[in-house]
Design a protein around this motif. Structure first.
Motif, PDB file in Angstrom:
ATOM      1  N   TYR A 144       0.860  -1.180   0.000  1.00  0.00           N
ATOM      2  CA  TYR A 144       0.000   0.000   0.000  1.00  0.00           C
ATOM      3  C   TYR A 144       0.899   1.234   0.000  1.00  0.00           C
ATOM      4  O   TYR A 144       1.684   1.437   0.922  1.00  0.00           O
ATOM      5  N   ILE A 145       0.800   2.036  -1.066  1.00  0.00           N
ATOM      6  CA  ILE A 145       1.610   3.245  -1.181  1.00  0.00           C
ATOM      7  C   ILE A 145       0.677   4.421  -1.437  1.00  0.00           C
ATOM      8  O   ILE A 145      -0.079   4.416  -2.414  1.00  0.00           O
ATOM      9  N   ALA A 202       4.459 -12.127  -6.988  1.00  0.00           N
ATOM     10  CA  ALA A 202       3.461 -12.712  -6.114  1.00  0.00           C
ATOM     11  C   ALA A 202       2.064 -12.279  -6.486  1.00  0.00           C
ATOM     12  O   ALA A 202       1.862 -11.264  -7.133  1.00  0.00           O
ATOM     13  N   ARG A 203       1.111 -13.050  -6.065  1.00  0.00           N
ATOM     14  CA  ARG A 203      -0.302 -12.717  -6.239  1.00  0.00           C
ATOM     15  C   ARG A 203      -0.793 -12.044  -4.959  1.00  0.00           C
ATOM     16  O   ARG A 203      -1.368 -12.691  -4.085  1.00  0.00           O
ATOM     17  N   SER A 204      -0.546 -10.764  -4.847  1.00  0.00           N
ATOM     18  CA  SER A 204      -0.997 -10.036  -3.666  1.00  0.00           C
ATOM     19  C   SER A 204      -1.467  -8.649  -4.076  1.00  0.00           C
ATOM     20  O   SER A 204      -1.056  -8.115  -5.105  1.00  0.00           O
ATOM     21  N   LYS A 205      -2.309  -8.060  -3.289  1.00  0.00           N
ATOM     22  CA  LYS A 205      -2.909  -6.769  -3.611  1.00  0.00           C
ATOM     23  C   LYS A 205      -1.871  -5.656  -3.548  1.00  0.00           C
ATOM     24  O   LYS A 205      -1.020  -5.611  -2.668  1.00  0.00           O
ATOM     25  N   CYS A 206      -1.978  -4.717  -4.502  1.00  0.00           N
ATOM     26  CA  CYS A 206      -1.076  -3.565  -4.520  1.00  0.00           C
ATOM     27  C   CYS A 206      -1.886  -2.314  -4.858  1.00  0.00           C
ATOM     28  O   CYS A 206      -2.533  -2.250  -5.907  1.00  0.00           O
ATOM     29  N   ASP A 207      -1.876  -1.337  -3.953  1.00  0.00           N
ATOM     30  CA  ASP A 207      -2.560  -0.063  -4.169  1.00  0.00           C
ATOM     31  C   ASP A 207      -1.538   1.061  -4.239  1.00  0.00           C
ATOM     32  O   ASP A 207      -0.667   1.174  -3.365  1.00  0.00           O
ATOM     33  N   TYR A 229      -4.320  -4.954  -8.723  1.00  0.00           N
ATOM     34  CA  TYR A 229      -3.523  -3.729  -8.758  1.00  0.00           C
ATOM     35  C   TYR A 229      -4.455  -2.540  -8.932  1.00  0.00           C
ATOM     36  O   TYR A 229      -5.290  -2.521  -9.847  1.00  0.00           O
ATOM     37  N   ASN A 230      -4.303  -1.546  -8.080  1.00  0.00           N
ATOM     38  CA  ASN A 230      -5.117  -0.346  -8.182  1.00  0.00           C
ATOM     39  C   ASN A 230      -4.221   0.882  -8.218  1.00  0.00           C
ATOM     40  O   ASN A 230      -3.439   1.117  -7.289  1.00  0.00           O
ATOM     41  N   ILE A 231      -4.314   1.654  -9.296  1.00  0.00           N
ATOM     42  CA  ILE A 231      -3.603   2.924  -9.397  1.00  0.00           C
ATOM     43  C   ILE A 231      -4.671   4.005  -9.448  1.00  0.00           C
ATOM     44  O   ILE A 231      -5.455   4.086 -10.405  1.00  0.00           O
ATOM     45  N   VAL A 232      -4.740   4.828  -8.407  1.00  0.00           N
ATOM     46  CA  VAL A 232      -5.847   5.767  -8.235  1.00  0.00           C
ATOM     47  C   VAL A 232      -5.315   7.176  -7.973  1.00  0.00           C
ATOM     48  O   VAL A 232      -4.441   7.372  -7.109  1.00  0.00           O
TER      49      VAL A 232
END
Length: 387
Positions: free
Chosen positions: A220-221, A246-251, A285-288
Motif C-alpha cells: 500500500y503506497i 506474487a499474487r498479492s494486492k497492490c494499491d 492492482y489499483n492505481i488511483v
C-alpha cells in the motif's frame, strides 16, 4: 649543575606547554557524538525518537541482530548523514571516495526488518548505501509488517550490484505513506524502484480452494512523490515499484512521479514505467489519483519498447487505473494480455498536465477531509507539503 637545572626547567616548561596545548586543542567527542550510538535503545520500550546521525547509525547497527517487530522509530529532527553535492555524488559513483557514514540496510533475507519508521515530516539527507546482495536500500529486506511514513529522503545515493533495489529493496508487502525522495539510485541488476524494488507477497485460497484472496501481505503506497533518478542495465524499473513475484494486492493512491529513469538496456524488455516496471503475476492492482511526468531515457527506440507513462509491461491481469494521468507515448509500454488501454489511464501533453483541473481530474477520495493535491502555476499538480 646550573646547566643541568636549566635544561630540566626548559623540559618541564615544554611538557607543561604540551599538556596545555593538548588540553586546549584536542577535540574529544562527547559520548553523544560518537559515530554509532545505540544507548537510546531499551528492549522494554516500543517507541524511540532519534535526533542525531549517530543515533540513526545506531539503528542500522542494532538491526543486524533485531528485526524491530512491534517497535516504532521516530525522527525528532532533520538528520544529515553525510555532506552532499554533485561533485561528491560523482566521486561516490566512481567509488573514489567513501563517506564517513556508510549505511547498512535495515533487514536482510535472514532477518527482515519488521518495524515502523515514522519521520514525523523530517528528512534524512546524505544517505549512502553500497550493496552487493538482493535487497538493498534504506531498508534492505522488509517483513510484511514494515511501514515507512512521513519522511523525506533527499540528496543521497544508493547503488547495488545485484537485484531488488530501492528505498525498500525487497519485501513481503509494505505500507508506505507520505514519503518524498529525490535520491539517485543505481543498480546493475533487475527490479529497481524509486520506492520498492521488488516484493513477493503471496496469496491465500478460500477453504473450498475455488478462489484467491489478495489479502495476504499487500503493498500500500499513498501520498508519495518520486522525484529522483533511477539508472540500470537490468529490467523491471519503476518510479514506485520495479516488479513483483506474487499474487498479492497492490494499491498506489494519490502519488506523483516526476523523476528520471535511465533504462540502459538496448532492447524492448527493459520494462520501465513511471509507477510500475513489470506486473508479471495476476493480482489486484489499483492505481488511483496518480500523476506521472516521468522522463524515461532509453537507447532502444523501437515501437515495441516496454516503456509506459504509468506501467512498463503488463504481463498479468487484475489492473484497475482510475483518475490517473501520464506524459508519454503510451500509458502501458507493452500489454501482453491485450487488456486494452482505454480505461487504463489518460495521456496528456506537458501543457495539458499543467492545466489539469485538480477538483475534476483528481477528486477527493472517500474518507479524505481534504485533497492532498495542490495547483502550482507552471507545473503539473503537486502533493502538499512533501517537497
Amino acid at each position: 649543575m646550573k646547566q643541568v637545572k636549566k635544561v630540566l626547567s626548559v623540559m618541564l616548561v615544554l611538557v607543561m606547554a604540551l599538556g596545555l596545548f593538548t588540553a586546549c586543542g584536542e577535540k574529544k567527542e562527547p559520548a553523544t557524538d560518537k559515530k554509532v550510538d545505540t544507548s537510546w535503545y531499551k528492549d522494554s520500550e516500543t517507541t524511540f525518537t532519534l535526533t542525531k546521525a549517530n543515533q540513526l547509525m545506531g539503528l542500522a547497527e542494532l538491526a543486524k541482530e533485531k528485526n524491530f517487530e512491534g517497535k516504532t522509530i521516530k525522527l525528532g529532527a532533520d538528520i544529515e548523514l553525510n555532506a552532499y553535492d554533485e561533485a561528491i555524488l560523482a566521486k561516490w559513483q566512481l567509488g573514489t571516495v567513501q563517506p564517513d557514514n556508510v549505511w547498512t540496510p535495515l533487514g536482510n533475507v535472514d532477518l527482515p526488518f519488521a518495524g515502523i519508521i515514522d519521520g514525523q515530516g523530517h528528512k534524512i539527507s546524505g544517505l549512502y548505501v553500497s550493496g552487493a546482495e538482493d535487497g538493498t536500500g534504506f531498508i534492505g529486506t522488509g517483513a510484511s509488517t514494515v511501514e515507512l511514513k512521513n519522511i523525506k529522503f533527499v540528496n543521497g545515493y544508493i547503488k547495488n550490484t545485484m537485484n531488488k533495489t530501492g528505498i525498500i529493496g525487497s519485501g513481503m508487502g509494505a505500507k508506505v505513506e507520505n514519503v518524498y525522495t529525490n535520491l539517485f539510485i543505481e543498480s546493475f541488476g533487475n527490479f529497481l524502484g524509486g520506492i520498492v524494488g521488488h516484493y513477493s507477497g503471496g496469496y491465500q485460497q478460500t477453504a473450498e480452494g475455488t478462489a484467491d484472496k489478495w489479502a495476504k501481505n499487500p503493498v500500500y503506497i499513498s501520498n508519495c512523490w518520486f522525484d529522483g533518478t533511477l539508472s540500470t542495465g537490468g529490467y523491471a524499473i519503476g518510479g514506485f515499484i520495479g516488479g513483483q513475484d506474487a499474487r498479492s494486492k497492490c494499491d498506489i493512491i494519490n502519488c506523483l512521479s516526476t523523476g528520471t529513469i535511465k533504462a540502459n538496456l538496448e532492447d524492448w524488455y527493459a520494462r520501465v514505467g513511471g509507477f510500475f516496471g513489470w506486473m508479471n503475476w495476476s493480482a489486484e492492482y489499483n492505481i488511483v489519483n496518480c500523476v506521472s511526468t516521468t522522463t524515461i531515457v532509453s537507447p532502444y527506440t523501437g515501437s515495441d519498447i516496454a516503456a509506459g507513462a504509468l506501467i512498463g509491461d503488463l504481463g498479468a491481469g487484475g489492473l484497475t487505473v482510475t483518475n490517473s494521468y501520464g506524459i508519454g507515448k503510451k500509458v502501458i509500454g507493452k500489454d501482453q494480455k491485450n487488456l486494452g488501454l482505454d480505461d487504463k489511464g489518460i495521456l496528456k501533453t506537458e501543457d495539458e498536465m499543467k492545466a489539469l483541473d485538480i477538483a475534476t481530474a483528481l477528486p477527493k477520495l472517500e474518507g479524505e477531509t481534504a485533497s492532498p493535491w495542490e495547483k502550482v502555476d507552471g507545473s503539473a499538480p503537486v502533493l502538499k507539503g512533501l517537497k
